[in-house]
Design a protein around this motif. Structure first.
Motif, PDB file in Angstrom:
ATOM      1  N   ARG A 310       3.092   6.899  12.110  1.00 61.85           N
ATOM      2  CA  ARG A 310       2.202   7.901  11.533  1.00 61.85           C
ATOM      3  C   ARG A 310       2.619   9.315  11.921  1.00 61.85           C
ATOM      4  N   ARG A 313       5.026  10.635   9.469  1.00 63.08           N
ATOM      5  CA  ARG A 313       4.378  10.978   8.199  1.00 63.08           C
ATOM      6  C   ARG A 313       3.661  12.321   8.300  1.00 63.08           C
ATOM      7  N   ILE A 314       3.001  12.571   9.417  1.00 65.55           N
ATOM      8  CA  ILE A 314       2.332  13.864   9.608  1.00 65.55           C
ATOM      9  C   ILE A 314       3.359  14.991   9.625  1.00 65.55           C
ATOM     10  N   THR A 317       4.556  15.948   6.293  1.00 62.94           N
ATOM     11  CA  THR A 317       3.515  16.669   5.551  1.00 62.94           C
ATOM     12  C   THR A 317       3.580  18.161   5.858  1.00 62.94           C
ATOM     13  N   TYR A 318       3.841  18.510   7.109  1.00 58.96           N
ATOM     14  CA  TYR A 318       3.953  19.926   7.483  1.00 58.96           C
ATOM     15  C   TYR A 318       5.135  20.605   6.810  1.00 58.96           C
ATOM     16  N   TYR A 377     -10.462  16.637   6.298  1.00 55.82           N
ATOM     17  CA  TYR A 377      -9.032  16.927   6.387  1.00 55.82           C
ATOM     18  C   TYR A 377      -8.753  18.370   5.971  1.00 55.82           C
ATOM     19  N   ALA A 379      -5.394  20.464   4.942  1.00 59.02           N
ATOM     20  CA  ALA A 379      -3.957  20.409   4.692  1.00 59.02           C
ATOM     21  C   ALA A 379      -3.261  21.579   5.373  1.00 59.02           C
ATOM     22  N   LEU A 538      -7.548   9.439   4.814  1.00 51.73           N
ATOM     23  CA  LEU A 538      -6.923  10.698   5.220  1.00 51.73           C
ATOM     24  C   LEU A 538      -6.381  10.617   6.645  1.00 51.73           C
ATOM     25  N   SER A 539      -7.080   9.913   7.517  1.00 52.93           N
ATOM     26  CA  SER A 539      -6.619   9.777   8.899  1.00 52.93           C
ATOM     27  C   SER A 539      -5.350   8.953   8.996  1.00 52.93           C
ATOM     28  N   ASN A 541      -2.823   9.205   6.970  1.00 52.81           N
ATOM     29  CA  ASN A 541      -1.682  10.015   6.518  1.00 52.81           C
ATOM     30  C   ASN A 541      -0.698   9.187   5.706  1.00 52.81           C
ATOM     31  N   TYR A 542      -1.233   8.514   4.684  1.00 50.58           N
ATOM     32  CA  TYR A 542      -0.403   7.661   3.840  1.00 50.58           C
ATOM     33  C   TYR A 542       0.325   8.435   2.743  1.00 50.58           C
ATOM     34  N   ILE A 544       1.406  12.664   1.227  1.00 54.16           N
ATOM     35  CA  ILE A 544       1.362  14.117   1.342  1.00 54.16           C
ATOM     36  C   ILE A 544       0.495  14.602   0.183  1.00 54.16           C
TER      37      ILE A 544
END
Length: 581
Positions: A310, A313-314, A317-318, A377, A379, A538-539, A541-542, A544
């Motif tokens: 995870r 994945r986070i 996303t950034y 969440y 973004a 949302l937790s 993080n599946y 973007i």
């Protein structure tokens, strides 16, 4: 105690009382007559919209076939009598009964009977699309209390405390097909035989693959019903097929058709400047909707080792700089998606978890992050200038914690020495453009991202087999999410070929929240369950989260008129009319 009623709501009471005159989002005085022309893309080779085989022509389900009940678009999920005059179901919804209107007729003049209703369920269940089988197989027995009433008994849900509470409404929306016509046809074979239904229109003519024309049935049995008043106003509906969106747009500019929904922000903001727009013959209309945005995202396939962590994945996303992408590629028209149910009361964004949500989530400590529990969440904020230095530094920090470091100009796993690399699978030019943009952002963090474009059939095959690292996908939103949520996020669906659980989520908390929303008996408990589901998704993080348009964009030639008020779901083309004869 069950009793026959004029309407049913998924939760609570229907908005419109018995004897209501019309829905509020129509013009009950709209004139009848005239022609409206629409565009479709691609081709068609079938006039049967209920089977897997073939590509059906556009409009058949909406114009030719009817259901027992009609949906109100002023409410999340309420149905009112159409072919059926009343609906009856007990509090536990273990059965549902519909009483047919004696005046209901198919377009050939034949009465709609209980035999047709039973035939429709059995045929759609056994020969129709897979979703019909999944729903209608839950009916364990059919009874006929009298000549106009049909009763469906519903099986209890496995491992649940009751039956599927949504199924009585789904049965109310079942399309009814005439047994005397379709029992003589090979229902599961693609065919261009003229369809027969009970709806307001009949198929007047077709040019296979290129055009279909519908004609308003002057003997339509239901034209005076409240659920139809102010609707089905055009005497003729014409759909022409075009090769692609560009060819379709050029045709619209020259007046070859009358109404164009638009989804391309570049075209909407910069290309609707042709003469007919400038002189007022074409209007650009933005309809505001209360429909949830759904989730358009770059989807991580967590079945793949590269995305199993995870933290990775986070971090990725950034690296997506929405602020620059929106300004540069999309003319700044999009809003950032912050929820699977954004733009609605079902969203958890900006809302602290309620006591009801916390009670639902209590058996699953750690399934929701403290931040998302506290306010939903948020973004990552990007950089309109395109540098996104803050996001990149945050991503690299997270990747170091996940066990990666930079070696010889590449980000590699400290334990295995394998570089962090993945493939983005795409099938359309627009997705390819955004994928290439994101890949360049990722490479600034010395991560390898390859964009691979394949043809649509190969793309669908790889989706069905979950054979990809990352894809674009959009799960559409609904004000009344229900059984489809299991097919999207449920643990069982993660291993079902062809399901929509593209991220491979297997989380007991997700399964429990889906069960809670399906079992909810009040709107309040339903909303709490959906928001709790939103927080768990949302937790995880599946995906973007990308973006959505707060408005529905439609361009209309001046002959097309529409009601002053739109529905909760936005515009409804079946409420439009023209003054031209």
């Amino acid at each position: 105690m069950a009793e026959p009623r004029h309407a049913i709501a998924m939760h609570g009471e229907p908005l419109y009382p018995p004897g209501f005159d019309h829905f509020a989002y129509v013009n009950p005085k709209a004139p009848k007559g005239g022609v409206v022309r629409y565009a479709a893309t691609g081709t068609f080779d079938s006039l049967n919209p209920f089977i897997v085989r073939g590509t059906p022509a556009v409009g058949l389900r909406e114009h030719v076939f009817e259901s027992l009940m009609a949906r109100s678009y002023d409410e999340p999920f309420s149905l009112y009598g159409l072919l059926a005059e009343t609906i009856e179901t007990p509090p536990d919804r273990s059965w549902v009964a519909f009483r047919l209107r004696p005046e209901a007729r198919f377009s050939d003049g034949t009465p709609v009977t209980i035999d047709d209703v039973v035939y429709s369920l059995e045929t759609l269940r056994d020969k129709g699309r897979p979703n019909y089988k999944s729903y209608f197989s839950k009916v364990t027995r059919i009874e006929r209390p009298d000549a106009l009433t049909v009763k469906f008994l519903i099986a209890p849900e496995p491992g649940a405390s009751g039956t599927d509470r949504e199924l009585p409404l789904i049965l109310g929306l079942m399309p009814i097909i005439p047994k005397h016509v379709y029992a003589k046809r090979q229902f599961d074979r693609s065919s261009l035989e003229t369809p027969i239904g009970s709806g307001p229109y009949t198929v007047e003519s077709i040019k296979p693959g290129a055009r279909i024309v519908y004609r308003l049935n002057q003997q339509y049995w239901g034209r005076n019903l409240a659920v139809n008043r102010g609707q089905n106003n055009f005497a003729q509906l014409l759909y022409d097929y075009y090769r692609d969106s560009n060819a379709s747009f050029e045709a619209f500019k020259t007046g070859l058709y009358d109404a164009r929904p638009e989804s391309d922000p570049g075209r909407w903001t910069s290309e609707f400047n042709f003469p007919a727009v400038r002189d007022g013959r074409v209007r650009k209309v933005a309809f505001r909707t209360s429909l949830p945005s759904g989730m358009l995202g770059l989807v991580f396939n967590t079945r793949r080792p590269v995305f199993a962590d995870r933290q990775v994945r986070i971090a990725l996303t950034y690296l997506f700089d929405f602020d620059w992408v929106n300004r540069t590629l999309y003319h700044g028209v999009y809003a950032r998606t912050q929820s699977y149910f954004d733009n609605s009361e079902l969203s958890s964004h900006g809302r602290p978890a309620s006591a009801a949500e916390r009670a639902l989530l209590a058996p699953f400590p750690g399934a929701v992050t403290p931040e998302i529990m506290a306010h939903g969440y948020d973004a990552p904020v990007g950089d309109p200038a395109g540098q996104n230095r803050t996001g990149r530094l945050k991503a690299l920090e997270l990747l170091r914690k996940a066990g990666y470091e930079i070696r010889a100009g590449r980000l590699v796993n400290v334990k295995t020495g394998q570089p962090l690399a993945f493939e983005i699978l795409v099938a359309t030019p627009s997705d390819e453009r955004l994928a290439l943009t994101y890949a360049s952002m990722v490479r600034r963090a010395v991560i390898d991202a390859l964009v691979r474009k394949v043809d649509p059939s190969q793309y669908q095959g790889r989706l069905d087999a979950f054979d990809y690292d990352m894809i674009f996908f959009q799960w559409l939103g609904s004000l009344s999410p229900g059984n489809e949520q299991s097919f999207r996020w449920g643990s069982q669906a993660a291993d079902e070929t062809g399901s929509y659980n593209y991220m491979g989520a297997k989380e007991t908390a997700i399964d429990a929240m889906i069960s809670a929303l399906l079992a909810a008996r009040s709107r309040e408990s339903f909303v709490a369950a959906v928001r709790a589901l939103d927080r768990v998704l949302l937790s995880g993080n599946y995906v973007i989260p990308l973006f959505y348009s707060p408005d529905q964009w439609v361009a209309l030639w001046s002959k097309v008129k529409y009601p002053e008020r739109a529905s909760l779901y936005g515009y409804r083309s079946d409420t439009w009319w023209t003054d031209e004869k």
